[in-house]
Design a protein around this motif. Structure first.
Motif, PDB file in Angstrom:
ATOM      1  N   MET A  51       0.850  -1.192   0.000  1.00  0.00           N
ATOM      2  CA  MET A  51       0.000   0.000   0.000  1.00  0.00           C
ATOM      3  C   MET A  51       0.883   1.238   0.000  1.00  0.00           C
ATOM      4  SD  MET A  51      -1.279   2.681   2.037  1.00  0.00           S
ATOM      5  CE  MET A  51      -0.605   2.233   3.596  1.00  0.00           C
ATOM      6  N   TRP A  52       0.474   2.277  -0.760  1.00  0.00           N
ATOM      7  CA  TRP A  52       1.198   3.543  -0.754  1.00  0.00           C
ATOM      8  C   TRP A  52       0.227   4.701  -0.908  1.00  0.00           C
ATOM      9  CZ3 TRP A  52       2.395   5.322  -6.120  1.00  0.00           C
ATOM     10  CH2 TRP A  52       2.057   4.385  -7.103  1.00  0.00           C
ATOM     11  N   VAL A  53       0.568   5.792  -0.203  1.00  0.00           N
ATOM     12  CA  VAL A  53      -0.244   7.003  -0.247  1.00  0.00           C
ATOM     13  C   VAL A  53       0.616   8.111  -0.836  1.00  0.00           C
ATOM     14  CG1 VAL A  53      -1.588   8.675   1.080  1.00  0.00           C
ATOM     15  CG2 VAL A  53      -1.542   6.265   1.795  1.00  0.00           C
ATOM     16  N   VAL A  54       0.125   8.710  -1.894  1.00  0.00           N
ATOM     17  CA  VAL A  54       0.850   9.756  -2.600  1.00  0.00           C
ATOM     18  C   VAL A  54      -0.106  10.918  -2.860  1.00  0.00           C
ATOM     19  CG1 VAL A  54       0.387   8.743  -4.874  1.00  0.00           C
ATOM     20  CG2 VAL A  54       2.363  10.219  -4.580  1.00  0.00           C
ATOM     21  N   ARG A  55       0.449  12.108  -2.808  1.00  0.00           N
ATOM     22  CA  ARG A  55      -0.326  13.304  -3.147  1.00  0.00           C
ATOM     23  C   ARG A  55       0.345  13.935  -4.351  1.00  0.00           C
ATOM     24  NH1 ARG A  55      -1.267  18.432   0.908  1.00  0.00           N
ATOM     25  NH2 ARG A  55      -2.551  19.690  -0.516  1.00  0.00           N
ATOM     26  N   ASN A  56      -0.423  14.169  -5.390  1.00  0.00           N
ATOM     27  CA  ASN A  56       0.102  14.757  -6.624  1.00  0.00           C
ATOM     28  C   ASN A  56      -0.592  16.078  -6.914  1.00  0.00           C
ATOM     29  OD1 ASN A  56       1.816  12.614  -7.142  1.00  0.00           O
ATOM     30  ND2 ASN A  56       0.364  11.564  -8.455  1.00  0.00           N
ATOM     31  N   ARG A  57       0.189  17.040  -7.406  1.00  0.00           N
ATOM     32  CA  ARG A  57      -0.339  18.301  -7.945  1.00  0.00           C
ATOM     33  C   ARG A  57       0.032  18.332  -9.413  1.00  0.00           C
ATOM     34  NH1 ARG A  57       1.644  22.583  -3.447  1.00  0.00           N
ATOM     35  NH2 ARG A  57       3.559  22.210  -4.633  1.00  0.00           N
ATOM     36  N   ALA A 143       4.837   0.478  -4.408  1.00  0.00           N
ATOM     37  CA  ALA A 143       5.212   1.167  -3.164  1.00  0.00           C
ATOM     38  C   ALA A 143       6.716   1.326  -3.003  1.00  0.00           C
ATOM     39  CB  ALA A 143       4.597   0.446  -1.958  1.00  0.00           C
ATOM     40  N   PRO A 144       7.518   0.247  -3.102  1.00  0.00           N
ATOM     41  CA  PRO A 144       8.955   0.456  -2.909  1.00  0.00           C
ATOM     42  C   PRO A 144       9.597   1.315  -4.001  1.00  0.00           C
ATOM     43  CG  PRO A 144       8.480  -1.874  -3.343  1.00  0.00           C
ATOM     44  CD  PRO A 144       7.175  -1.158  -3.227  1.00  0.00           C
ATOM     45  N   THR A 145       9.107   1.210  -5.226  1.00  0.00           N
ATOM     46  CA  THR A 145       9.663   2.017  -6.314  1.00  0.00           C
ATOM     47  C   THR A 145       9.320   3.488  -6.116  1.00  0.00           C
ATOM     48  OG1 THR A 145       9.455   0.130  -7.806  1.00  0.00           O
ATOM     49  CG2 THR A 145       9.770   2.286  -8.820  1.00  0.00           C
ATOM     50  N   MET A 146       8.068   3.793  -5.755  1.00  0.00           N
ATOM     51  CA  MET A 146       7.675   5.181  -5.539  1.00  0.00           C
ATOM     52  C   MET A 146       8.422   5.769  -4.354  1.00  0.00           C
ATOM     53  SD  MET A 146       5.969   7.534  -6.944  1.00  0.00           S
ATOM     54  CE  MET A 146       5.955   9.239  -6.432  1.00  0.00           C
ATOM     55  N   LEU A 147       8.623   4.985  -3.296  1.00  0.00           N
ATOM     56  CA  LEU A 147       9.392   5.456  -2.145  1.00  0.00           C
ATOM     57  C   LEU A 147      10.823   5.787  -2.568  1.00  0.00           C
ATOM     58  CD1 LEU A 147       9.727   6.032   0.874  1.00  0.00           C
ATOM     59  CD2 LEU A 147      10.205   3.572   1.179  1.00  0.00           C
ATOM     60  N   ALA A 148      11.436   4.930  -3.360  1.00  0.00           N
ATOM     61  CA  ALA A 148      12.808   5.163  -3.827  1.00  0.00           C
ATOM     62  C   ALA A 148      12.885   6.410  -4.707  1.00  0.00           C
ATOM     63  CB  ALA A 148      13.322   3.942  -4.578  1.00  0.00           C
ATOM     64  N   ILE A 149      11.916   6.586  -5.592  1.00  0.00           N
ATOM     65  CA  ILE A 149      11.891   7.755  -6.468  1.00  0.00           C
ATOM     66  C   ILE A 149      11.746   9.029  -5.637  1.00  0.00           C
ATOM     67  CG2 ILE A 149      10.490   8.988  -8.192  1.00  0.00           C
ATOM     68  CD1 ILE A 149       9.883   6.184  -9.426  1.00  0.00           C
ATOM     69  N   TYR A 150      10.785   9.029  -4.713  1.00  0.00           N
ATOM     70  CA  TYR A 150      10.539  10.216  -3.882  1.00  0.00           C
ATOM     71  C   TYR A 150      11.763  10.549  -3.032  1.00  0.00           C
ATOM     72  CZ  TYR A 150       8.304  13.347  -0.504  1.00  0.00           C
ATOM     73  OH  TYR A 150       7.988  14.419   0.287  1.00  0.00           O
ATOM     74  N   THR A 151      12.360   9.540  -2.414  1.00  0.00           N
ATOM     75  CA  THR A 151      13.544   9.762  -1.583  1.00  0.00           C
ATOM     76  C   THR A 151      14.680  10.350  -2.407  1.00  0.00           C
ATOM     77  OG1 THR A 151      12.906   7.984  -0.068  1.00  0.00           O
ATOM     78  CG2 THR A 151      15.226   8.626  -0.072  1.00  0.00           C
ATOM     79  N   ALA A 152      14.926   9.788  -3.583  1.00  0.00           N
ATOM     80  CA  ALA A 152      15.992  10.290  -4.453  1.00  0.00           C
ATOM     81  C   ALA A 152      15.721  11.732  -4.890  1.00  0.00           C
ATOM     82  CB  ALA A 152      16.153   9.382  -5.669  1.00  0.00           C
ATOM     83  N   LEU A 153      14.465  12.040  -5.229  1.00  0.00           N
ATOM     84  CA  LEU A 153      14.126  13.402  -5.636  1.00  0.00           C
ATOM     85  C   LEU A 153      14.284  14.387  -4.480  1.00  0.00           C
ATOM     86  CD1 LEU A 153      11.016  12.724  -7.904  1.00  0.00           C
ATOM     87  CD2 LEU A 153      13.235  13.643  -8.640  1.00  0.00           C
ATOM     88  N   CYS A 154      13.873  13.985  -3.285  1.00  0.00           N
ATOM     89  CA  CYS A 154      14.035  14.861  -2.114  1.00  0.00           C
ATOM     90  C   CYS A 154      15.510  15.160  -1.874  1.00  0.00           C
ATOM     91  CB  CYS A 154      13.420  14.216  -0.872  1.00  0.00           C
ATOM     92  SG  CYS A 154      11.615  14.272  -0.846  1.00  0.00           S
ATOM     93  N   GLU A 155      16.330  14.128  -1.938  1.00  0.00           N
ATOM     94  CA  GLU A 155      17.770  14.315  -1.716  1.00  0.00           C
ATOM     95  C   GLU A 155      18.395  15.160  -2.822  1.00  0.00           C
ATOM     96  OE1 GLU A 155      19.056  10.251  -1.090  1.00  0.00           O
ATOM     97  OE2 GLU A 155      18.299  10.269   0.970  1.00  0.00           O
ATOM     98  N   ALA A 156      17.991  14.925  -4.065  1.00  0.00           N
ATOM     99  CA  ALA A 156      18.534  15.690  -5.193  1.00  0.00           C
ATOM    100  C   ALA A 156      18.153  17.167  -5.122  1.00  0.00           C
ATOM    101  CB  ALA A 156      18.048  15.091  -6.521  1.00  0.00           C
ATOM    102  N   HIS A 157      17.020  17.487  -4.511  1.00  0.00           N
ATOM    103  CA  HIS A 157      16.552  18.871  -4.402  1.00  0.00           C
ATOM    104  C   HIS A 157      16.942  19.497  -3.067  1.00  0.00           C
ATOM    105  CE1 HIS A 157      14.340  19.277  -8.188  1.00  0.00           C
ATOM    106  NE2 HIS A 157      14.142  17.979  -8.074  1.00  0.00           N
ATOM    107  N   GLY A 158      17.838  18.841  -2.327  1.00  0.00           N
ATOM    108  CA  GLY A 158      18.366  19.416  -1.097  1.00  0.00           C
ATOM    109  C   GLY A 158      17.496  19.295   0.136  1.00  0.00           C
TER     110      GLY A 158
END
Length: 168
Positions: A51-57, A143-158
């Protein structure tokens, strides 16, 4: 309760210890660009159940790749308007709730004249099977792929490692 239903002796039922509640405020999890038209944040993943919860704009006019769900999806729209190309008469706007059964296939489209981005919470069980023009699976998002993508994007954007609620 039906008159012929057996009585339950609740004193014999052993309940697990309750879990602590967890709160994430708006500012606790950063928005990051998923692409040039969509910002995202992942709030919760359960790696055991998928299960994964995501909010998109999503900006007005955005069209998401056609995809199929192998589990149910629940969506709540905060702002903006969107629908599926396959059912354009079912418009989701502020306050709309949408249920998608497992096996549903659709193409999300934010209205061209949407009053700002479509801000939508999705609770997804299982995977998005993203399809090519011939209906064949091109790539899978879970879920694990979206978590990895989000984590990488957060780190890449500081932003560092985001404090996503992760159940293992």
């Amino acid at each position: 309760m039906a008159a012929d239903a057996p009585a339950i002796d609740w004193s014999r039922i052993q309940l697990a210890a309750p879990l602590d509640t967890v709160n994430r405020r708006e500012e606790d999890l950063p928005w990051v660009p998923l692409d040039e038209n969509t910002d995202t944040k992942v709030t919760h993943v359960n790696l055991k159940t998928g299960m994964w919860v995501v909010r998109n704009r999503m900006k007005p006019g955005v069209q998401v790749q056609t995809h199929k769900h192998n589990g149910p999806v629940f969506a709540f729209t905060v702002s903006g308007t969107w629908s599926y190309l396959e059912s354009p008469e079912q418009v989701n706007g502020p306050g709309s709730y949408l249920f998608e059964p497992a096996g549903s296939t659709h193409t999300l489209k934010v209205a061209d004249d949407s009053d700002g981005p479509a801000d939508v919470w999705f609770l997804i069980h299982g995977s998005n099977l993203n399809l090519d023009a011939d209906g064949k699976i091109e790539w899978v998002l879970d879920a694990p792929t979206m978590l990895a993508i989000y984590t990488a994007l957060c780190e890449a954007h500081g932003h560092g490692t985001p404090d996503v609620l992760i159940e293992r």
